[in-house]
Scaffold this active site. Structure first.
Site, PDB file in Angstrom:
ATOM      1  CG  HIS A 161     -17.666   8.503  -9.695  1.00  0.00           C
ATOM      2  ND1 HIS A 161     -18.973   8.802  -9.961  1.00  0.00           N
ATOM      3  CD2 HIS A 161     -16.990   9.681  -9.785  1.00  0.00           C
ATOM      4  CE1 HIS A 161     -19.112  10.102 -10.190  1.00  0.00           C
ATOM      5  NE2 HIS A 161     -17.909  10.655 -10.097  1.00  0.00           N
ATOM      6  NE  ARG A 202     -21.761  14.454 -12.777  1.00  0.00           N
ATOM      7  CZ  ARG A 202     -21.400  14.182 -11.527  1.00  0.00           C
ATOM      8  NH1 ARG A 202     -20.113  14.174 -11.203  1.00  0.00           N
ATOM      9  NH2 ARG A 202     -22.296  13.900 -10.623  1.00  0.00           N
TER      10      ARG A 202
END
Length: 311
Positions: free
Chosen positions: A275, A223
């Protein structure tokens, strides 16, 4: 049972889920408002606030990913509705491969050879053996535990950290604040696989980075909120000479897409990826979603997200 799907590829999820749940009516967020209001369950990824507020008698929410921070932080999230998230669903293997690449990038000096190529410099570095390259994995949930096991199987001495005690074969497990300090002092590469919670935000900061050995490296397929960006840049130095931190490979960021003005794009000791470390394999994910929906509909107990803990 009426299930409302919201996803960038919603029609594909709708068709595939309908084949697994022939007894259910599967809609997408493009359905008329009156249909959306009748939904019993939401199967969603980063839904808009308005969509969360529409169902009039919602029984449950399935989060179509492992990270629930965007959902939990959504002001439209209804209270007291059970939330189920994907737990691994095949994501651990590609994330493990991403981490393996990152470890080899530093252990085999590919970062240094890349800089040498730009200078047209021909110089070989003595190789550090894997057993002299301890690795730390922060976060030992379903994905973190699997990744730690993969790293250990590759021959790297592997340390794992979690808030509460864990046991994983082949991995030296640490827990709590003292365990975190111990792990940080021992590893040459640090892998971040923690959830986004109030307790983990900016867990990588000036203090924790200072505990890493000189020349350590950072790999974050977890994250973006885990890292204090200013502290990271300070630890990396100006890029011309190695700072306290040798380099970082980053796949997740607090704001995505990463803004064009971000200094992370151009820093010579940072590799940025969009990502992509752990794409969700549709088949395994759908099996989990279908099973969770049937369990919720039957009124049976299920492992649900704890909003106060953040996972």
């Amino acid at each position: 049972m009426k299930v409302l799907v919201h996803h960038d590829d919603a029609e594909r999820w709708q068709k595939a889920l309908a084949s697994r749940l022939p007894e259910a009516e599967i809609l997408t967020s493009a359905a008329p408002t009156d249909k959306r209001r009748q939904a019993d369950y939401l199967a969603v990824w980063k839904p808009p606030e308005s969509l969360l507020r529409e169902p009039e008698a919602l029984k449950g929410i399935i989060n179509l990913g492992a990270g629930v921070d965007a959902l939990l932080n959504n002001p439209g999230l209804p209270a007291d509705v059970p939330i189920v998230k994907l737990r691994d669903a095949g994501m651990a293997e590609p994330i493990g491969d991403y981490v393996r690449y990152g470890l080899l990038h530093f252990q085999r000096d590919f970062d240094r050879y890349r800089r040498q190529q730009r200078r047209r410099e021909w110089r070989e570095h003595a190789m550090t053996d894997k057993d002299d390259w301890p690795v730390g994995v922060l976060g030992l949930g379903a994905i973190g535990a699997r990744v730690a096991t993969m790293i250990a199987a590759d021959g790297f001495p592997t340390h794992g950290w979690s808030r509460s005690p864990k046991h994983i074969d082949g991995v030296t497990c640490h827990h709590g604040d003292n365990g975190l300090a111990t792990l940080l002092g021992r590893v040459k590469s640090l892998v971040l696989l923690l959830p986004d919670t109030p307790a983990t935000r900016h867990i990588i900061n000036d203090e924790t980075l200072s505990r890493l050995p000189e020349g350590a490296s950072l790999i974050n397929p977890g994250r973006g909120s885990l890292i204090n960006e200013a502290a990271l840049l300070d630890a990396l130095g100006d890029g011309e000479t190695e700072g306290r931190l040798r380099g970082a490979i980053l796949d997740a960021f607090p704001e995505e897409p990463l803004p064009e003005a971000s200094p992370l794009w151009s820093h010579p000791r940072i590799r940025v990826t969009p990502h992509m470390a752990g794409p969700t394999p549709l088949g395994e994910a759908l099996d989990q979603v279908a099973s969770a929906l049937r369990t919720l509909e039957a009124g049976e107990s299920l492992d649900t997200v704890d909003p106060t803990a953040g996972y």
